[in-house]
Design an enzyme around this catalytic site. Structure first.
Site, PDB file in Angstrom:
ATOM      1  N   SER A 197       2.918  -0.620  -5.841  1.00  0.00           N
ATOM      2  CA  SER A 197       2.778   0.270  -4.757  1.00  0.00           C
ATOM      3  C   SER A 197       1.463   1.060  -5.443  1.00  0.00           C
ATOM      4  O   SER A 197       0.887   1.381  -6.514  1.00  0.00           O
ATOM      5  CB  SER A 197       3.426   1.299  -4.738  1.00  0.00           C
ATOM      6  OG  SER A 197       3.755   2.369  -3.339  1.00  0.00           O
ATOM      7  N   HIS A 198       0.522   0.409  -4.457  1.00  0.00           N
ATOM      8  CA  HIS A 198      -1.214   1.093  -5.101  1.00  0.00           C
ATOM      9  C   HIS A 198      -1.369   2.375  -3.708  1.00  0.00           C
ATOM     10  O   HIS A 198      -1.056   2.057  -2.485  1.00  0.00           O
ATOM     11  CB  HIS A 198      -2.236  -0.017  -4.543  1.00  0.00           C
ATOM     12  CG  HIS A 198      -1.830  -0.371  -3.542  1.00  0.00           C
ATOM     13  ND1 HIS A 198      -3.009  -0.709  -2.840  1.00  0.00           N
ATOM     14  CD2 HIS A 198      -1.247  -1.937  -2.869  1.00  0.00           C
ATOM     15  CE1 HIS A 198      -3.344  -1.696  -1.750  1.00  0.00           C
ATOM     16  NE2 HIS A 198      -1.902  -2.458  -2.216  1.00  0.00           N
ATOM     17  N   GLU A 199      -2.205   3.036  -3.592  1.00  0.00           N
ATOM     18  CA  GLU A 199      -2.984   3.808  -3.286  1.00  0.00           C
ATOM     19  C   GLU A 199      -4.568   3.499  -2.271  1.00  0.00           C
ATOM     20  O   GLU A 199      -4.503   3.820  -0.991  1.00  0.00           O
ATOM     21  CB  GLU A 199      -3.240   5.166  -3.658  1.00  0.00           C
ATOM     22  CG  GLU A 199      -2.222   5.511  -3.909  1.00  0.00           C
ATOM     23  CD  GLU A 199      -2.345   6.770  -5.206  1.00  0.00           C
ATOM     24  OE1 GLU A 199      -3.242   7.507  -4.744  1.00  0.00           O
ATOM     25  OE2 GLU A 199      -1.608   7.478  -5.669  1.00  0.00           O
ATOM     26  N   LYS A 215       1.173  -1.340  -0.100  1.00  0.00           N
ATOM     27  CA  LYS A 215      -0.224  -0.174  -0.487  1.00  0.00           C
ATOM     28  C   LYS A 215       0.988   1.595   0.206  1.00  0.00           C
ATOM     29  O   LYS A 215       0.565   2.419  -0.833  1.00  0.00           O
ATOM     30  CB  LYS A 215      -1.046  -0.061   1.171  1.00  0.00           C
ATOM     31  CG  LYS A 215      -1.808   1.296   1.244  1.00  0.00           C
ATOM     32  CD  LYS A 215      -2.994   1.437   1.805  1.00  0.00           C
ATOM     33  CE  LYS A 215      -3.932   2.185   1.993  1.00  0.00           C
ATOM     34  NZ  LYS A 215      -4.950   2.041   2.753  1.00  0.00           N
TER      35      LYS A 215
END
Length: 101
Positions: A23-25, A10
């Site tokens: 990578s994520h939001e 995250k």
């Protein structure tokens, strides 16, 4: 031998895992992930074959799991989501990754 996996984080991956990491939001787990659900990356769909016993908890609380594209039906690692045995897809900035039932 290249591992058939992608690691989701995250907030960003440790430097030694960057080659395999995404990578994520946004992290919205509405229901527990189950075998036979589908992982969708944009318009491409991948059948889920196994779910480690920590996948749902880790994804919900940390936004961190491993996606392994080897078709395993018996999860070996608790934080790993196993998918059909296919070439590992590339994920690019702006792509949408979701689980559908």
């Amino acid at each position: 031998m290249k591992k058939k996996m992608i690691i989701l984080f995250k907030q960003g991956a440790p430097a030694e895992l960057e080659e395999f990491s995404v990578s994520h939001e946004i992290n919205q787990l509405k229901e527990d992930i189950q075998v036979k659900d589908t992982l969708k990356i944009n318009d491409h769909e991948y059948k889920i074959t196994g779910v480690g016993n920590a996948v749902n908890k880790n994804l919900d609380s940390l936004g961190h799991i491993t996606l392994k594209f080897d078709g395993s039906q018996e999860p070996e690692l608790p934080g790993t989501l196993y998918l059909e045995d296919v070439k590992v897809p590339e994920i690019h900035q702006g792509d949408i990754v979701e689980i559908i039932r």
